[in-house]
Design a protein around this motif. Sequence first.
Motif, PDB file in Angstrom:
ATOM      1  N   GLY A 113     -41.042 -49.150 -24.503  1.00 14.21           N
ATOM      2  CA  GLY A 113     -41.662 -50.336 -23.968  1.00 14.21           C
ATOM      3  C   GLY A 113     -40.908 -51.108 -22.927  1.00 14.21           C
ATOM      4  N   GLY A 114     -39.393 -50.998 -23.190  1.00 13.78           N
ATOM      5  CA  GLY A 114     -38.657 -51.753 -22.262  1.00 13.78           C
ATOM      6  C   GLY A 114     -38.600 -51.164 -20.902  1.00 13.78           C
ATOM      7  N   TRP A 115     -38.693 -49.804 -21.002  1.00 11.49           N
ATOM      8  CA  TRP A 115     -38.500 -48.892 -19.765  1.00 11.49           C
ATOM      9  C   TRP A 115     -39.876 -49.146 -18.947  1.00 11.49           C
ATOM     10  N   LEU A 116     -41.009 -48.806 -19.693  1.00 14.70           N
ATOM     11  CA  LEU A 116     -42.230 -49.003 -19.018  1.00 14.70           C
ATOM     12  C   LEU A 116     -42.582 -50.536 -18.450  1.00 14.70           C
ATOM     13  N   THR A 117     -42.118 -51.394 -19.037  1.00 14.02           N
ATOM     14  CA  THR A 117     -42.220 -52.839 -18.405  1.00 14.02           C
ATOM     15  C   THR A 117     -41.376 -52.990 -17.299  1.00 14.02           C
ATOM     16  N   GLY A 163     -25.828 -50.344 -25.218  1.00 17.64           N
ATOM     17  CA  GLY A 163     -25.028 -49.772 -26.229  1.00 17.64           C
ATOM     18  C   GLY A 163     -25.997 -49.792 -27.539  1.00 17.64           C
ATOM     19  N   ILE A 164     -26.397 -51.046 -27.809  1.00 17.04           N
ATOM     20  CA  ILE A 164     -27.470 -50.962 -28.955  1.00 17.04           C
ATOM     21  C   ILE A 164     -28.686 -50.009 -28.887  1.00 17.04           C
ATOM     22  N   GLY A 165     -28.945 -49.918 -27.909  1.00 15.05           N
ATOM     23  CA  GLY A 165     -30.184 -48.798 -27.482  1.00 15.05           C
ATOM     24  C   GLY A 165     -29.762 -47.559 -27.992  1.00 15.05           C
ATOM     25  N   VAL A 183     -44.229 -51.144 -29.143  1.00 15.49           N
ATOM     26  CA  VAL A 183     -44.114 -51.289 -27.749  1.00 15.49           C
ATOM     27  C   VAL A 183     -43.882 -52.373 -27.149  1.00 15.49           C
ATOM     28  N   VAL A 184     -44.898 -53.350 -27.521  1.00 14.92           N
ATOM     29  CA  VAL A 184     -44.783 -54.649 -26.724  1.00 14.92           C
ATOM     30  C   VAL A 184     -43.928 -55.491 -27.038  1.00 14.92           C
TER      31      VAL A 184
END
Length: 484
Positions: free
Chosen positions: A179-183, A318-320, A53-54
């Motif tokens: 992790g990207g969303w929370l950050t 798109g990759i996500g 997640v980090v």
Amino acid sequence: MPEPVPERASGRRPATTTVVGHQQGGDRADPGGWPLVAAAGLAVFMAMLDTYVVTVALPSIGGSFGVGPAGLQWVVLAYFLPMAALALPTGRWLDGAGHRAAFLLAVGGFAAASLACALTGSLGVLLIARAAQGVFAAMLTALTPVLVTVAVRPEVRGRAMSVVATLGPLGALSGPALGGWLTEAAGWRALFLINVPIGAVLAVLAVRALPAGARLRWPGRSWVAEAVLLGGAVLAVVGALTLTVQAGAGWLALTVIAVPLLGLWRRLPTSAALLAVARARPVRGGVLALALASTGTSAVVYLVPFFLTRQAGTSPGGIGLALAALPLAMVVLGPLGGLLADRVGAHRVALAGAVVVVAGLVLLLPLSTAWGAADLAWRLAVVGAGMAVFVGPNQTRIMSAAPPSSLATAGGASGLARSLGFGLGPALVTAAWAGAGYTPAGMRLAVVLTAAAALGAVVALALTGPRSSRRATAFPGRAKDAAS
């Protein structure tokens, strides 16, 4: 958190005590039932989520502490390495511990270490706290299969195990996206703070669902020696694989350190207990199959973003979305794998799931330069469908065939297998791709190797199938799960 007590002070257990790896009265379930299964699933999801997640928050963490990429890689490694290295020794220690005490220590320690990560003002303290997280995560990964094994009746064990066995890989695979969303929404410290309320919920569920049981005892000298030797060997292998991805194939030389350490460990009298678990053919085959299937899956998840960026010019969003197809398929079809395992037998279903994983990876082999995100997404969904049908029944088979006194050891072996797979997969891809000069042909060679790894999982299951029924009958109530 419960306080461990010295072994001599532990006293005699009451006759009704339920301990990890043993239940009075055979296969009778603990009273926790499905709430306990839910708690175990959430715990293993949290532990595996924190592995990755980090990763997307590393630039933000580096900005906070003024640290570059070379130092930041240890934010991931400080967690991952102790979690992998201590999975087996921790399982050995917990084989005689009460369910509630062991789970509360693991959850409480993980939450406390997470809080320390969130509040730290230096990279050094963050790394120490991440290492502490990894130690308690090793406990969680060893404990959760045990809790599921004893929480429900054998006839629904496949469904229960599929919940946990699906959520573990799901946590690892969905870590970067969450992790990207929370950050972005709340900053990198939120990645760790979120574990505190989750830990509180898990603690409440444990107190409500589990009997008090035996207290924890401090490990003895023999355990410390075993942990140093066995954990050191695993650390050398996993560290070498991880650093190979980051810094090149020269780091593979670290694996040589594992040889003398394993030789010394083999001479310890305490090694006999672990070797006894490995002698159960369904355990041996299931753990090997889990490591190989995890290798193939993690390898392709690592490779796909590079392919879509270089060959298709796909955006990060798109990759996500393409990568999300794999964990989404696991979530949707995971319960089906458990249901089928309870109806027709864990071995048959796990084998069928492994075959589907191979099929999905073979479908990826062309890696046409004309492909876009959608072309890879449905193929990744096939891989995810196979993993959904494989992981739960395979874990059911492992835990059902393990000696009742060594369930936590079997759970630790499964955790180690996953960690080795997640470490080996990216290293395998990197070596194949780099060896071909980072060309599309090198990417195709990497996919061939991932499919070969998954095929190895099929072979491992096939070779440890029906003949294991005689071994499974040594543990009443477990023969169908282990050998059918």
